[in-house]
Design an enzyme around this catalytic site. Structure first.
Site, PDB file in Angstrom:
ATOM      1  CD  GLU A  39      -2.690   1.539   0.180  1.00  9.18           C
ATOM      2  OE1 GLU A  39      -3.289   0.607  -0.377  1.00  9.18           O
ATOM      3  OE2 GLU A  39      -2.769   2.723  -0.222  1.00  9.18           O
ATOM      4  CB  THR A  81      -5.753  -0.437  -3.977  1.00 10.44           C
ATOM      5  OG1 THR A  81      -5.281   0.444  -2.976  1.00 10.44           O
ATOM      6  CG2 THR A  81      -5.127  -1.807  -3.772  1.00 10.44           C
ATOM      7  CG  HIS A 196      -4.752   3.851   2.901  1.00 14.46           C
ATOM      8  ND1 HIS A 196      -5.383   5.072   2.996  1.00 14.46           N
ATOM      9  CD2 HIS A 196      -5.247   3.251   1.790  1.00 14.46           C
ATOM     10  CE1 HIS A 196      -6.225   5.206   1.983  1.00 14.46           C
ATOM     11  NE2 HIS A 196      -6.166   4.124   1.233  1.00 14.46           N
ATOM     12  CG  ASP A 255      -1.226   0.527  -3.746  1.00 16.97           C
ATOM     13  OD1 ASP A 255      -0.343   1.340  -3.385  1.00 16.97           O
ATOM     14  OD2 ASP A 255      -2.311   0.390  -3.131  1.00 16.97           O
ATOM     15  CG  HIS A 256      -1.824   3.962  -5.176  1.00 19.17           C
ATOM     16  ND1 HIS A 256      -1.699   4.721  -4.048  1.00 19.17           N
ATOM     17  CD2 HIS A 256      -2.718   2.987  -4.871  1.00 19.17           C
ATOM     18  CE1 HIS A 256      -2.505   4.249  -3.117  1.00 19.17           C
ATOM     19  NE2 HIS A 256      -3.129   3.182  -3.569  1.00 19.17           N
TER      20      HIS A 256
HETATM   21  C1  GP9 Z   1      -8.915  -0.579   0.453  1.00 19.55           C
HETATM   22  C2  GP9 Z   1      -7.467  -0.540   0.143  1.00 19.55           C
HETATM   23  C3  GP9 Z   1      -6.963   0.852   0.009  1.00 19.55           C
HETATM   24  O1  GP9 Z   1      -9.434  -1.836   0.440  1.00 19.55           O
HETATM   25  O2  GP9 Z   1      -7.204  -1.307  -0.974  1.00 19.55           O
HETATM   26  O3  GP9 Z   1      -7.549   1.451  -1.054  1.00 19.55           O
HETATM   27  P1  GP9 Z   1      -6.945   2.730  -1.792  1.00 19.55           P
HETATM   28  O4  GP9 Z   1      -7.560   3.933  -1.136  1.00 19.55           O
HETATM   29  O5  GP9 Z   1      -5.467   2.741  -1.647  1.00 19.55           O
HETATM   30  O6  GP9 Z   1      -7.391   2.544  -3.173  1.00 19.55           O
HETATM   31 MN    MN Z   2      -3.795   1.684  -2.218  1.00 17.53          MN
END
Ligand code: GP9
Ligand code: MN
Length: 431
Positions: A39, A81, A196, A255-256
């Protein structure tokens, strides 16, 4: 009908299909695939320090023993994500706005999951959030994922959660028992959560001091990154103890981005730069991509790469022939790479250039090559020699082809050899 698809197929066959087989082809044949989605993890924390301390000591060690792609870019947009999952599962681009998981969750895709399942794999996703977040329950079903270990599979309480929910350490710890019971080979994706936004952490979990800047977000980011690094370290030792490690390859991918340009001032301070230029902004879109194959030596891979390349790279390592697939990525170990990575907003990174916001930079020096100058007419501008222009046009075309596939659900008109026959029949019946 599916006539639009013919032109797109041509483009893909001529530009983004590499049927050559490197000496990496099949190197991980029939191994389990443990895919860890990190994340909001950006590459700038890897092999970097804060207050003289490594931020990610475990990942830094791991990249020594792994294929580490140091110029790997995320290609996500508003679907965050879920967009990164879409890239990995389809080799198509997510949409310019909205989340394709929501808007086109019922389309026909030729997913990584389906391809692996047709080669004997079982597949599942582990993520301690509600199953309907990002419409995952619907989309996962459509992608062919056998089981989603969502929040209901975990024991979550006040003690073991923070921010968005279950902390990464108990998340991995509670996942191991499920993993051990899976029929092999398995393709299992783990999606972490603690790192996150807004990067909250309980004080007792913090093992590195905060950064000191005007951005609370960036100050805290280093601590949650470190926490995830430790969670992965524990996961690796659990994988070894349970015997899962030896029969598996472990792939880790950011992921980003986690730090938006709202925090540029603080980021410039951390990176010891005067400011974050558009060139720096693009370079900050790099996320870690690590392929760990137990028993194999590590190597730093410097080619320009992106999330779109994950699908063909995985099938290549597993020795699966995917020559009939329609995707926009190329195998990262192959010789016939496309030569550029498109970001979702039309920016791109090529071997020589970085293009963003109508500006073309020399990739190695960061120097501006041609800028859209104020007072110059559009017509004059198009005449202006611009080193980036040929790729800029290719990128626009490629993104639009990908969008056309999704908007038109064009894969309905294509027979993939790995397609699940049963799914086809039931789809035809309902049409
Ligand atoms: C939520 C997690 C985070 O299930 O994958 O989401 P994001 O805000 O990073 O897309
Ligand atoms: Mn994410």
């Amino acid at each position: 009908d599916g006539n639009e698809l013919a032109e797109i197929e041509d483009y893909i066959n001529n530009n983004t299909t590499d049927n050559s087989k490197s000496d990496m082809f099949g190197i991980a044949k029939d191994k389990n695939v443990i895919f860890i989605s990190l994340e909001s993890m950006q590459s700038f924390v890897i092999n970097n320090t804060l207050h003289g301390e490594e931020i990610t000591p475990f990942l830094n060690d791991l990249v020594e023993d792994s294929y580490y792609f140091e110029n790997f870019y995320h290609q996500t947009e508003q679907g965050k994500t879920s967009d990164s999952e879409f890239l990995v599962e389809t080799g198509l681009y997510p949409l310019p706005s909205g989340a394709v998981f929501f808007t086109h969750g019922q389309n026909e895709y030729n997913s990584t999951t389906e391809i692996l399942k047709n080669n004997g794999y079982t597949s599942n996703v582990f993520h301690a959030n509600n199953k309907s977040f990002w419409n995952r329950d619907v989309m996962y079903d459509n992608l062919g994922i056998d089981k989603f270990y969502d929040v209901e599979s975990y024991d979550v309480n006040d003690e073991n959660s923070v921010g968005w929910g279950l902390k990464d350490k108990p998340f991995f710890d509670q996942s191991i028992k499920y993993l051990e019971d899976l029929p092999e080979p398995y393709y299992s994706r783990f999606i972490t959560l603690t790192n996150h936004y807004p990067f909250d952490l309980d004080p007792e979990d913090a093992t590195i001091d905060k950064f000191d800047s005007n951005s609370k977000t960036l100050n805290q980011y280093f601590q949650t990154v470190r926490y995830t690094d430790e969670a992965i370290k524990e996961f690796f030792s659990d994988l070894k103890a349970s015997g899962e490690y030896e029969d598996s390859i472990i792939v880790l991918m950011g992921d980003h981005y986690g730090i938006s340009d709202f925090h540029d001032k603080a980021m410039a301070q951390y990176l010891d730069k005067e400011e974050i230029t558009p060139y720096d902004h693009i370079q900050l879109q790099r996320v870690p991509f690590i392929i760990h194959i137990p028993g194999q030596d590590g190597k730093v891979m410097s080619e320009v790469a992106g999330q779109i390349d994950v699908k063909p790279t995985l099938t290549h390592l597993l020795g699966i022939d995917d020559s009939d697939d329609l995707s926009f990525g190329t195998d990262l170990f192959g010789e016939n790479r496309k030569g550029y990575i498109a970001l979702r907003d039309g920016s791109f990174i090529s071997n020589d250039y970085i293009y963003t916001k109508d500006q073309c930079f020399n990739r190695s020096t960061g120097e501006l090559i041609a800028a859209e100058t104020e007072g110059i007419t559009d017509d004059e501008h198009t005449k202006q020699e611009n080193a980036c222009q040929p790729i800029e046009e290719k990128v626009a075309k490629e993104l639009s082809y990908s969008d056309q596939i999704i908007y038109g659900d064009l894969f309905r008109f294509h027979d993939f050899k790995n397609e699940n026959e049963e799914t086809n029949e039931s789809k035809n019946e309902s049409e």
